[in-house]
Design an enzyme around this catalytic site. Sequence first.
Site, PDB file in Angstrom:
ATOM      1  N   LYS A  40      -9.866 -12.757  12.946  1.00  0.00           N
ATOM      2  CA  LYS A  40     -10.218 -11.965  13.831  1.00  0.00           C
ATOM      3  C   LYS A  40     -11.097 -12.661  14.806  1.00  0.00           C
ATOM      4  O   LYS A  40     -10.283 -13.390  16.370  1.00  0.00           O
ATOM      5  CB  LYS A  40     -10.785 -11.007  13.721  1.00  0.00           C
ATOM      6  CG  LYS A  40      -9.862  -9.881  12.997  1.00  0.00           C
ATOM      7  CD  LYS A  40     -10.054  -8.234  12.544  1.00  0.00           C
ATOM      8  CE  LYS A  40     -11.000  -8.589  12.320  1.00  0.00           C
ATOM      9  NZ  LYS A  40     -11.503  -8.383  10.529  1.00  0.00           N
ATOM     10  N   SER A  99      -3.923   4.834 -10.143  1.00  0.00           N
ATOM     11  CA  SER A  99      -3.397   3.946 -11.209  1.00  0.00           C
ATOM     12  C   SER A  99      -3.926   3.550 -12.450  1.00  0.00           C
ATOM     13  O   SER A  99      -3.700   3.318 -13.942  1.00  0.00           O
ATOM     14  CB  SER A  99      -4.174   2.002 -10.662  1.00  0.00           C
ATOM     15  OG  SER A  99      -5.267   2.464 -11.042  1.00  0.00           O
ATOM     16  N   LYS A 131      -8.177  -6.812 -13.524  1.00  0.00           N
ATOM     17  CA  LYS A 131      -8.023  -5.642 -14.735  1.00  0.00           C
ATOM     18  C   LYS A 131      -7.435  -6.513 -15.882  1.00  0.00           C
ATOM     19  O   LYS A 131      -8.295  -5.914 -16.818  1.00  0.00           O
ATOM     20  CB  LYS A 131      -6.699  -4.733 -14.146  1.00  0.00           C
ATOM     21  CG  LYS A 131      -7.590  -3.415 -13.127  1.00  0.00           C
ATOM     22  CD  LYS A 131      -6.333  -2.239 -13.056  1.00  0.00           C
ATOM     23  CE  LYS A 131      -6.551  -2.306 -12.117  1.00  0.00           C
ATOM     24  NZ  LYS A 131      -5.522  -1.173 -11.479  1.00  0.00           N
ATOM     25  N   GLY A 154      -7.737  -5.740  10.868  1.00  0.00           N
ATOM     26  CA  GLY A 154      -7.419  -5.772   9.722  1.00  0.00           C
ATOM     27  C   GLY A 154      -8.592  -5.884   8.585  1.00  0.00           C
ATOM     28  O   GLY A 154      -9.742  -5.689   9.258  1.00  0.00           O
TER      29      GLY A 154
END
Length: 633
Positions: A65, A512, A555, A59
Site C-alpha cells: 500500500k 477448524s 498446523k 488489505g
Amino acid sequence: MENEITTSGDETELYNDAFETTDSIDVPELLIDQIIGQEHAVEVVKKAASQRRHVMMIGSPGTGKSLLAKAMAELLPMEELQDIMVYPNPEDNNNPKIRSVPAGKGREIVMAHKMEAQKKAQSRNMLMMILVFGIIVYSFYVGQLLWGIIAAIMILLLTRQFLPKDELMIPKLIVSNYQKEHASFIDATGTHAGALLGDVRHDPFQSGGLETPSHDRVESGDIHKSHKGVLFIDEINTLSLESQQSLLTALQENEYPITGQSERSSGALVKTEPVPCDFIMVAAGNLDAMEKMHPALRSRIKGYGYELFMRDSMEDTPENRKNLVRFVAQEVMRDGHIPPFDKGAVDEVIREAQRRAGRKGHLTVKLRDLGGLVRVAGDIAHSEDAKITTADHVLAAKKMARSIEQQLADSYLERKKDYELFQKKGEAIGRVNGLAVMGGDSGIVLPIMAGVTPAQSNAEGKVIATGMLKDIAKEAVQNVSAVIKNVTGTDITNRDIHIQFIGTYEGVEGDSASISIATAVISALEGIPIDQSVAMTGSLSVRGDVLPIGGATYKIEAAAQAGIKKVIIPKSNEADVMIEEAYKDKIEIVAVTNIVEVIEHSLVGPKKNMIVEKLQNMMNLNLNVDLPDVVPA
C-alpha cells in the site's frame, strides 16, 4: 538453462530465466513498475494519478500500500509544484497573509527579503555608531564624558526599543519544493492534529519588544506540505473524528487555515488566511479500518476516487515466479549491504512464498515479510564474508527470522510437554489432539476433552463449552451438536455434553476444531478410546462433511514438532500442504472428506468397527433423502 521450482506435493514446474546471480536482473527505475502481484491496483493508481483522484486501499499489512502511494507521487507532473509563504499582516497581527509562488521561487524571495533587511540594518547601525561616537567626542571636549556615555547608552536602548525592526517583516517559507525531482510524498500515519493540520508555536515573550511575530510562529502541517503531491495515511481509523472532519474540509476546499491546536497556547489567537492544500489523499488500512472511519470522509474518497482491496496472494505461474526473482533483486539493491542471491537461494525464497500463501497454486503477496527473509539471509551471508547468498543461507534465515507468534508457540509447546497437557502416546476416551494457528504463521497443539453427564435440567440437555471461546468457535460447537444428532442418531436430550479446550489462555476463534470436537464427543458418548498419536484439524458441516480450513501447513509442522505421528486434514486442503523437508519423514498426513473417515483413522478398540458402520449407515440415510425441487419465485 531451465530452473526447477518445487510446488505443492511432488509436482514441479519450470520457468525459463537463466541468471547466475540477482545482480544480472534488471530492476525498473520507476516504483510503479517494481510493484508485484497487484496488477489491478497498479492500473487504478495510474489512472488516479493522471486524473488526480483520491484512493483508499484496504488489505493486509505488507501488501504494497505505501509503495503504491510513493509510486503515485512519482507519476504526478512536476510543473504544478508550488512554494507557500506566510507574510505579516500590518492590519491584524493575528491573521498572517498567505502567498503561493512557483516551486523554487519562495526560497529566492525569502533570501531577497533577508538581504534587504540586512542592508537596512547595516545602514542604521552605521548611523547610530556615528551618532554615539559624536556624542562621546563632544562630551569629552566639554569635560562631561560620563554624561556623554550615559546619553549614548540611552539613545542605543531607545532606538532598539522603538525603531521598526526590518527582520520582523521577512516572510516565512512554510512549504518548499526547491530542487525536488518528484511531487511531494508525505506519510502522515499516526500524526497528531498539529502535525497533520498545521500549528502555531507558543510565544512565552508576548511584550517588551522580545515577542516573536505571529507569522514567524506559523508551522505548516502535512496536508500543506503535500500540496500538489500525495498525502498517505495508513490505519486511517486511528485518527480522531475531529481530525478526520478537518481532513474532509481540506479535501473539499483544497485549502485549510493554520491555527494553534492548543487552547492554552498564545498560538490559539492566531489564524492564517486559508493555506493551499490541493493534495491527492491515499488512505489505507485493514478491513476494520472502514468501521471507525468517518462516513463522510469515506464517501468523499469513494465519490471522487477509487477503493481498492489489496490481494494477499497471486497465482503460481512462471511469469509470477519471474516477478519474484526480480523482487529479490530489488530487495538486494534497496538494502545495499547484502550480497546478491544465486539461483538456489531464489528458489528457496519462492518455496517460502508458496508456503506462506497457504493456498494451493498461489504465491504470497505479503512481500514485506518475504523481504525480511531476504535481508536476514543476506545478513547471514555477509557475516560469513560470502560473496553470494546461497540456499543454505536462506534455510538458516528461516530458522533465525521467526515471528514472535512462532517463538511463543514453541514456548507453549514446551510448557504443554512439561506439564503433559497433551498426550502423544496411548489411548484415551473423550480426549483428542486438535490443532490451531497462532498469529497466522505458527501452529500449536490444542488438546480438547469431552465428557457426558446426565442432564442437570429436566427440560433438555445442554452443550457446555469452556476455554474462552469467541463467536465463531461457539457457533462451531453448536454445529457439532447438530452433527452428533444427525449423523449418529443418538438421543442426547437427557444428557449434558461438556467440552473443554485445554490451555487456551488467549481464547479460541474459528471453526477448524470442529472435527476434533465431534471426535471427542462421539468417543465420550460411545465409550471408544482415541489414538493419542493422532492430531486433527478441519471444519465440519451439519451433514458430516469435512470442510477446508486455513493454516494447514503450519498446523502439520506443529504436530510433527510435538511428536505426533499422524495428522488428519481435510481432503480439500491436501494441495495446500508444503511442509519443510525436516518434517516430511516425521509425520503421516491423512486427508479425509467426512466424519466417518475421521473416526476410522482416530478411534481404536473393538467397538470401532461398530460405530464406523453405524455412522456410514446414518450418513447414507441422510444423503439419500429426496430434496424438493426449487421453484423460482
